[in-house]
Design an enzyme around this catalytic site. Structure first.
Site, PDB file in Angstrom:
ATOM      1  N   HIS A   1      -0.373   1.420   1.385  1.00 44.55           N
ATOM      2  CA  HIS A   1      -1.695   0.802   1.228  1.00 44.55           C
ATOM      3  C   HIS A   1      -2.064   0.689  -0.253  1.00 44.55           C
ATOM      4  CE1 HIS A   1      -5.952   0.120   2.560  1.00 44.55           C
ATOM      5  NE2 HIS A   1      -6.196   0.627   1.357  1.00 44.55           N
ATOM      6  N   GLU A   2      -1.939   1.797  -0.976  1.00 48.29           N
ATOM      7  CA  GLU A   2      -2.300   1.766  -2.399  1.00 48.29           C
ATOM      8  C   GLU A   2      -1.313   0.938  -3.209  1.00 48.29           C
ATOM      9  OE1 GLU A   2      -5.177   2.679  -3.061  1.00 48.29           O
ATOM     10  OE2 GLU A   2      -5.554   3.804  -1.211  1.00 48.29           O
TER      11      GLU A   2
ATOM     12  N   HIS B   1      -2.638  -2.510  -3.263  1.00 44.99           N
ATOM     13  CA  HIS B   1      -3.646  -2.684  -4.311  1.00 44.99           C
ATOM     14  C   HIS B   1      -2.976  -2.894  -5.673  1.00 44.99           C
ATOM     15  CE1 HIS B   1      -7.373  -2.033  -2.180  1.00 44.99           C
ATOM     16  NE2 HIS B   1      -6.971  -0.871  -1.688  1.00 44.99           N
TER      17      HIS B   1
ATOM     18  N   GLU C   1      -8.811  -5.497  -0.942  1.00 47.32           N
ATOM     19  CA  GLU C   1      -8.410  -4.792   0.267  1.00 47.32           C
ATOM     20  C   GLU C   1      -7.478  -5.624   1.135  1.00 47.32           C
ATOM     21  OE1 GLU C   1      -8.538  -1.192   2.551  1.00 47.32           O
ATOM     22  OE2 GLU C   1      -9.068  -1.720   0.490  1.00 47.32           O
TER      23      GLU C   1
END
Length: 507
Positions: free
Chosen positions: A274-275, A278, A303
């Site tokens: 997920h990160e 980003h 996001e």
């Protein structure tokens, strides 16, 4: 003395060019001060000694005050006035539009208030960490009351005729109205709970292979391996741990963090992916536009990148077909784990889960809606801080059929209310946009075949070409339409989760 029309035009063009260059130079200074604050915040969450908080709050406050004063300086207003009717090319116009928006949202805010807000938020982080660790909401409640008062005051300075919550929301989600967000929420409120109920009542049992405990050293090695597998640029990033996973960075330095649960090896892995999503956004921004809006990410789009990589890549069967051997290399005790079992395990829904960052892809959005509703009610004065735990628990029961036993598992679990309100909407917005991007990229690329081959570069290139490189050239709705060919809509997300979970659970 008579001045010819040509001489006047030349003088005007010179004034315009000078104003534009000075405006951009001022913005570069503001951006660099902002990045300095970001990395100080990263340090505070990752590695700063506990007793450093008092000094850090003053450091962040000083930077915030300096940024505010540089932004609202009279010269900035004069440069913007000079450029108001100027004939600018599209990129210049975008830079001016974004700087003007920031200026207009801050010029009426007193520097003392901006400074106090930053210092309060920095102090809140350490107080929140202690309150969460000790399950002591009462020690944090006065901080929420203070923060609300400061943000309401700020909102009144910005747009006194609007509700404070709407002003706060627009600060973090430019160009997408709160009414539009509410329409998306209405759709998800009507679609997700019935699907969850259907799964509970009629869905088959999915694999749940995790037993015992998994050492953090092994889990960290797995997260590092996943970053390398997906193509993380180690020359411009690093992996660390934090109480709440996050990413901090820009196109030169985008750092990711994760956290580990000894009994759940998938949590750290999906948080890392997920990160990573980003970070790909920041690292894909134009380096030649660093320090300007054209070289800055769109908060409302961020996001979508993390949710795309986490859910539309990292939770797919093709991903596990190629990644499973790497998983087994680092996580002991699963030599017999199959691709199907791994795929089911990472996509199980957990309606009884209490923690947002550990929530499954489907129920996650009820966590977001709950937080947004409570945050709005608190800001608007419909509830007070000491009522939040009860309201939180009641809404968890209403939306997910579960009640937290402690505030640490309930209203104290997220870091976001240490600094402000009206931030959570962006998480659901990101998932909605990610589904639209997923539809668009799959029209042009055979994503599953690329993933099976471990070839992620074409996916990175597509995202960079269609999303990252634009920076803030377009407004958020424009960027969504440029990238996907469609207007913002919750329908692709609803279609995606229905097809995915009806298939997984044999509904």
């Amino acid at each position: 003395m008579v001045v010819s029309d040509n001489a006047f035009m030349a003088a005007t063009d010179t004034d315009t060019q000078e104003a534009y260059e000075q405006l951009l130079e001022r913005n570069r200074r503001l951006a660099n001060l902002g990045y300095a604050s970001m990395y100080l915040n990263w340090d505070q969450q990752v590695m700063m000694p506990d007793d450093g908080a008092a000094g850090r709050s003053q450091q962040l406050s000083a930077l915030s005050t300096t940024r505010h004063e540089l932004l609202v300086d009279d010269a900035v207003g004069e440069w913007l006035d000079t450029l108001a009717e100027a004939d600018l090319d599209p990129e210049q116009a975008a830079n001016v539009r974004e700087i003007r928006r920031s200026y207009e949202r801050n010029v009426s805010v007193p520097s003392e208030l901006a400074e106090e807000l930053t210092q309060t938020a920095a102090e809140n982080q350490q107080i929140w960490q202690k309150a969460k660790a000790e399950d002591d909401f009462d020690s944090f409640a006065p901080r929420l009351e203070k923060l609300r008062g400061l943000h309401r005051e700020r909102a009144t300075h910005i747009e006194p005729d609007k509700s404070p919550y709407e002003v706060m929301y627009e600060g973090g989600h430019p160009y997408i109205s709160l009414a539009t967000m509410e329409t998306i929420f209405d759709t998800l409120r009507s679609e997700i709970p019935p699907l969850v109920a259907e799964i509970r009542e009629h869905g088959r049992e999915l694999a749940d292979p995790w037993e015992g405990e998994y050492p953090e050293t092994n889990q960290r090695a797995l997260s590092e391996a996943a970053l390398d597998f997906l193509g993380y640029d180690r020359e411009r990033g690093r992996l660390d741990t934090a109480p709440h996973p996050f990413m901090a960075g820009n196109q030169y330095d985008a750092r990711v963090t994760t956290r580990f649960k000894r009994a759940e090896p998938i949590d750290a892995l999906t948080a890392t992916i997920h990160e990573f999503g980003h970070a790909t956004y920041e690292l894909g921004l134009r380096q030649d536009a660093y320090g300007t809006p054209l070289g800055a990410s769109r908060g409302s789009i961020h996001e979508s990148q993390s949710r795309f990589w986490e859910n539309h890549i990292g939770r797919t069967k093709p991903f596990w077909e190629v990644f499973l051997p790497i998983f087994k290399e680092h996580i002991d005790g699963h030599d017999d784990l199959t691709v199907q079992e791994a795929h089911e395990a990472v996509n199980r829904i957990y309606p009884n889960n209490l923690i947002r960052v550990e929530a499954d892809e489907l129920t996650y959005h009820m966590h977001i809606i709950l937080r947004s509703e409570i945050g709005r009610a608190f800001v608007e004065g419909d509830i007070e801080a000491d009522e939040i735990p009860q309201v939180w628990n009641d809404k968890m029961d209403e939306y997910l059929g579960v009640r937290p036993e402690t505030d640490s598992e309930g209203c104290l679990q997220d870091i976001h209310w240490t600094s402000g309100f009206a931030a959570f909407e962006g998480y659901t917005l990101g998932s909605v946009v990610a589904a639209q991007l997923n539809d668009a990229i799959r029209e042009e690329l055979d994503v599953d075949s690329l993933v099976r081959a471990g070839e992620f570069e074409p996916i990175h290139e597509w995202m960079t070409e269609n999303v990252h490189r634009h920076g803030q050239r377009y407004t958020t709705p424009e960027l969504i339409e440029v990238a996907t060919g469609q207007e913002l809509s919750a329908e692709p997300f609803v279609d995606y989760v229905r097809e995915k979970f009806e298939t997984l659970y044999d509904l």
